[in-house]
Design a protein around this motif. Structure first.
Motif, PDB file in Angstrom:
ATOM      1  N   GLY A 184       2.728  -7.346 -11.783  1.00  0.00           N
ATOM      2  CA  GLY A 184       4.900  -7.555 -12.215  1.00  0.00           C
ATOM      3  C   GLY A 184       4.649  -7.724 -13.660  1.00  0.00           C
ATOM      4  N   ARG A 185       4.200  -6.697 -14.442  1.00  0.00           N
ATOM      5  CA  ARG A 185       4.590  -6.931 -15.966  1.00  0.00           C
ATOM      6  C   ARG A 185       4.769  -5.198 -16.251  1.00  0.00           C
ATOM      7  NH1 ARG A 185      -0.758  -8.523 -15.563  1.00  0.00           N
ATOM      8  NH2 ARG A 185      -0.894  -6.367 -16.254  1.00  0.00           N
ATOM      9  N   ALA A 186       5.853  -4.832 -14.845  1.00  0.00           N
ATOM     10  CA  ALA A 186       5.824  -3.653 -15.364  1.00  0.00           C
ATOM     11  C   ALA A 186       7.046  -3.225 -16.663  1.00  0.00           C
ATOM     12  CB  ALA A 186       6.883  -3.121 -14.431  1.00  0.00           C
ATOM     13  N   ARG A 187       6.835  -2.557 -17.058  1.00  0.00           N
ATOM     14  CA  ARG A 187       7.020  -2.325 -18.452  1.00  0.00           C
ATOM     15  C   ARG A 187       9.433  -1.677 -17.738  1.00  0.00           C
ATOM     16  NH1 ARG A 187       3.308   1.823 -21.705  1.00  0.00           N
ATOM     17  NH2 ARG A 187       1.222   0.648 -21.164  1.00  0.00           N
ATOM     18  N   THR A 188       9.843  -1.835 -19.010  1.00  0.00           N
ATOM     19  CA  THR A 188      11.605  -1.870 -18.733  1.00  0.00           C
ATOM     20  C   THR A 188      12.248  -1.069 -19.305  1.00  0.00           C
ATOM     21  OG1 THR A 188      11.992  -3.405 -20.932  1.00  0.00           O
ATOM     22  CG2 THR A 188      11.948  -4.607 -18.249  1.00  0.00           C
ATOM     23  N   TYR A 209      -2.436   3.020 -14.722  1.00  0.00           N
ATOM     24  CA  TYR A 209      -2.562   2.061 -15.592  1.00  0.00           C
ATOM     25  C   TYR A 209      -1.232   1.481 -15.644  1.00  0.00           C
ATOM     26  CZ  TYR A 209      -0.357   4.380 -19.520  1.00  0.00           C
ATOM     27  OH  TYR A 209       1.142   5.128 -20.199  1.00  0.00           O
ATOM     28  N   VAL A 210       0.294   2.362 -15.074  1.00  0.00           N
ATOM     29  CA  VAL A 210       0.942   1.965 -15.318  1.00  0.00           C
ATOM     30  C   VAL A 210       1.738   1.034 -13.651  1.00  0.00           C
ATOM     31  CG1 VAL A 210       3.729   2.728 -14.934  1.00  0.00           C
ATOM     32  CG2 VAL A 210       2.595   2.904 -16.697  1.00  0.00           C
ATOM     33  N   LEU A 211       0.540   1.642 -12.918  1.00  0.00           N
ATOM     34  CA  LEU A 211       1.432   0.534 -11.683  1.00  0.00           C
ATOM     35  C   LEU A 211       0.582   0.107 -11.259  1.00  0.00           C
ATOM     36  CD1 LEU A 211       1.530   1.524  -8.732  1.00  0.00           C
ATOM     37  CD2 LEU A 211      -0.928   2.876  -8.172  1.00  0.00           C
ATOM     38  N   GLN A 212      -1.004   0.093 -12.107  1.00  0.00           N
ATOM     39  CA  GLN A 212      -1.114  -1.520 -11.902  1.00  0.00           C
ATOM     40  C   GLN A 212      -0.992  -3.023 -12.747  1.00  0.00           C
ATOM     41  OE1 GLN A 212      -5.193  -1.524 -14.507  1.00  0.00           O
ATOM     42  NE2 GLN A 212      -5.665  -3.606 -14.099  1.00  0.00           N
ATOM     43  N   GLU A 213       0.018  -2.069 -13.429  1.00  0.00           N
ATOM     44  CA  GLU A 213       1.424  -3.266 -14.997  1.00  0.00           C
ATOM     45  C   GLU A 213       2.000  -3.900 -13.708  1.00  0.00           C
ATOM     46  OE1 GLU A 213       2.535  -1.849 -18.102  1.00  0.00           O
ATOM     47  OE2 GLU A 213      -0.031  -1.930 -18.989  1.00  0.00           O
ATOM     48  N   MET A 214       2.450  -2.557 -13.644  1.00  0.00           N
ATOM     49  CA  MET A 214       3.939  -2.813 -11.900  1.00  0.00           C
ATOM     50  C   MET A 214       3.440  -4.358 -10.929  1.00  0.00           C
ATOM     51  SD  MET A 214       5.909   0.733 -12.010  1.00  0.00           S
ATOM     52  CE  MET A 214       6.608   0.395 -10.742  1.00  0.00           C
ATOM     53  N   GLY A 215       1.754  -2.635 -10.286  1.00  0.00           N
ATOM     54  CA  GLY A 215       1.031  -4.528  -9.257  1.00  0.00           C
ATOM     55  C   GLY A 215       1.312  -6.091  -9.551  1.00  0.00           C
ATOM     56  N   HIS A 260       0.852  -1.610  -0.049  1.00  0.00           N
ATOM     57  CA  HIS A 260       0.180   0.138   0.073  1.00  0.00           C
ATOM     58  C   HIS A 260       0.998   1.026  -0.195  1.00  0.00           C
ATOM     59  CE1 HIS A 260      -3.988  -2.261   0.496  1.00  0.00           C
ATOM     60  NE2 HIS A 260      -3.278  -2.762   1.323  1.00  0.00           N
ATOM     61  N   THR A 261       1.314   1.053   1.095  1.00  0.00           N
ATOM     62  CA  THR A 261       2.947   2.800   0.694  1.00  0.00           C
ATOM     63  C   THR A 261       3.203   2.694  -0.658  1.00  0.00           C
ATOM     64  OG1 THR A 261       3.236   2.338   3.047  1.00  0.00           O
ATOM     65  CG2 THR A 261       4.918   3.718   2.372  1.00  0.00           C
ATOM     66  N   TRP A 262       3.580   1.651  -0.808  1.00  0.00           N
ATOM     67  CA  TRP A 262       4.570   1.966  -2.425  1.00  0.00           C
ATOM     68  C   TRP A 262       3.947   1.983  -3.151  1.00  0.00           C
ATOM     69  CZ3 TRP A 262       2.595  -1.461  -6.387  1.00  0.00           C
ATOM     70  CH2 TRP A 262       3.540  -1.657  -8.231  1.00  0.00           C
ATOM     71  N   ALA A 263       2.135   1.712  -3.895  1.00  0.00           N
ATOM     72  CA  ALA A 263       1.540   2.310  -4.708  1.00  0.00           C
ATOM     73  C   ALA A 263       1.223   3.589  -4.065  1.00  0.00           C
ATOM     74  CB  ALA A 263      -0.033   1.547  -4.221  1.00  0.00           C
ATOM     75  N   SER A 264       1.570   4.050  -3.003  1.00  0.00           N
ATOM     76  CA  SER A 264       0.945   5.230  -2.789  1.00  0.00           C
ATOM     77  C   SER A 264       2.161   5.963  -3.239  1.00  0.00           C
ATOM     78  CB  SER A 264       0.233   4.902  -1.210  1.00  0.00           C
ATOM     79  OG  SER A 264      -0.919   4.922  -0.238  1.00  0.00           O
ATOM     80  N   TRP A 265       2.735   5.889  -2.878  1.00  0.00           N
ATOM     81  CA  TRP A 265       4.239   6.717  -3.556  1.00  0.00           C
ATOM     82  C   TRP A 265       4.612   7.163  -4.385  1.00  0.00           C
ATOM     83  CZ3 TRP A 265       8.590   4.994   0.350  1.00  0.00           C
ATOM     84  CH2 TRP A 265       8.041   5.198   1.721  1.00  0.00           C
ATOM     85  N   HIS A 266       4.040   5.807  -5.204  1.00  0.00           N
ATOM     86  CA  HIS A 266       4.059   5.859  -6.795  1.00  0.00           C
ATOM     87  C   HIS A 266       2.656   7.171  -7.751  1.00  0.00           C
ATOM     88  CE1 HIS A 266       6.909   3.740  -8.753  1.00  0.00           C
ATOM     89  NE2 HIS A 266       6.614   2.881  -8.026  1.00  0.00           N
ATOM     90  N   VAL A 267       1.155   6.760  -6.700  1.00  0.00           N
ATOM     91  CA  VAL A 267       0.614   7.760  -7.177  1.00  0.00           C
ATOM     92  C   VAL A 267       1.193   9.387  -6.718  1.00  0.00           C
ATOM     93  CG1 VAL A 267      -2.012   8.689  -6.819  1.00  0.00           C
ATOM     94  CG2 VAL A 267      -1.286   6.356  -6.772  1.00  0.00           C
TER      95      VAL A 267
END
Length: 104
Positions: free
Chosen positions: A99-103, A91-97, A77-84
């Motif tokens: 496990g499909r983050a863009r390189t 949509y990027v946060l959703q992909e990262m969460g 939750h902290t990780w996601a909040s800091w990103h926002v």
């Protein structure tokens, strides 16, 4: 290290899929300090690789740090909040969460 990315091996991931984890400057510095302490793993304890964190170890670490009423999942939750807060698109946060983050 150059791309400031870490991979969680599928064997260690809940969904059994590799997870790409972007590292900030502090995390990169922390990982760099650990390099060379173990032949194959970044983090080790008394010369042995860490394969799992026990509940006892988690609560011991929290106590040593003076942290109360905190669960492992709270980190997500902290990780996601800091990103926002930092402007990461949802949509990027959703992909990262997932496990499909863009390189890049």
């Amino acid at each position: 290290m150059d791309k400031r990315l870490a991979w969680i091996h599928p064997d260690q991931a809940k969904a059994r899929k590799a997870i790409l984890v972007p590292l900030n400057a502090e995390a990169t510095a922390l990982v760099a300090k650990q390099l060379g302490k173990h032949a194959t793993h970044v983090f080790s304890f008394r010369g042995s690789r860490i394969t799992q964190v026990s509940t006892k170890a988690w609560y011991s670490a929290l106590e040593c740090a003076g942290i109360e009423d905190f669960r492992w999942h709270d980190l997500r939750h902290t990780w996601a909040s800091w990103h926002v807060q930092g402007g990461t698109p949802l949509y990027v946060l959703q992909e990262m969460g997932a496990g499909r983050a863009r390189t890049g």
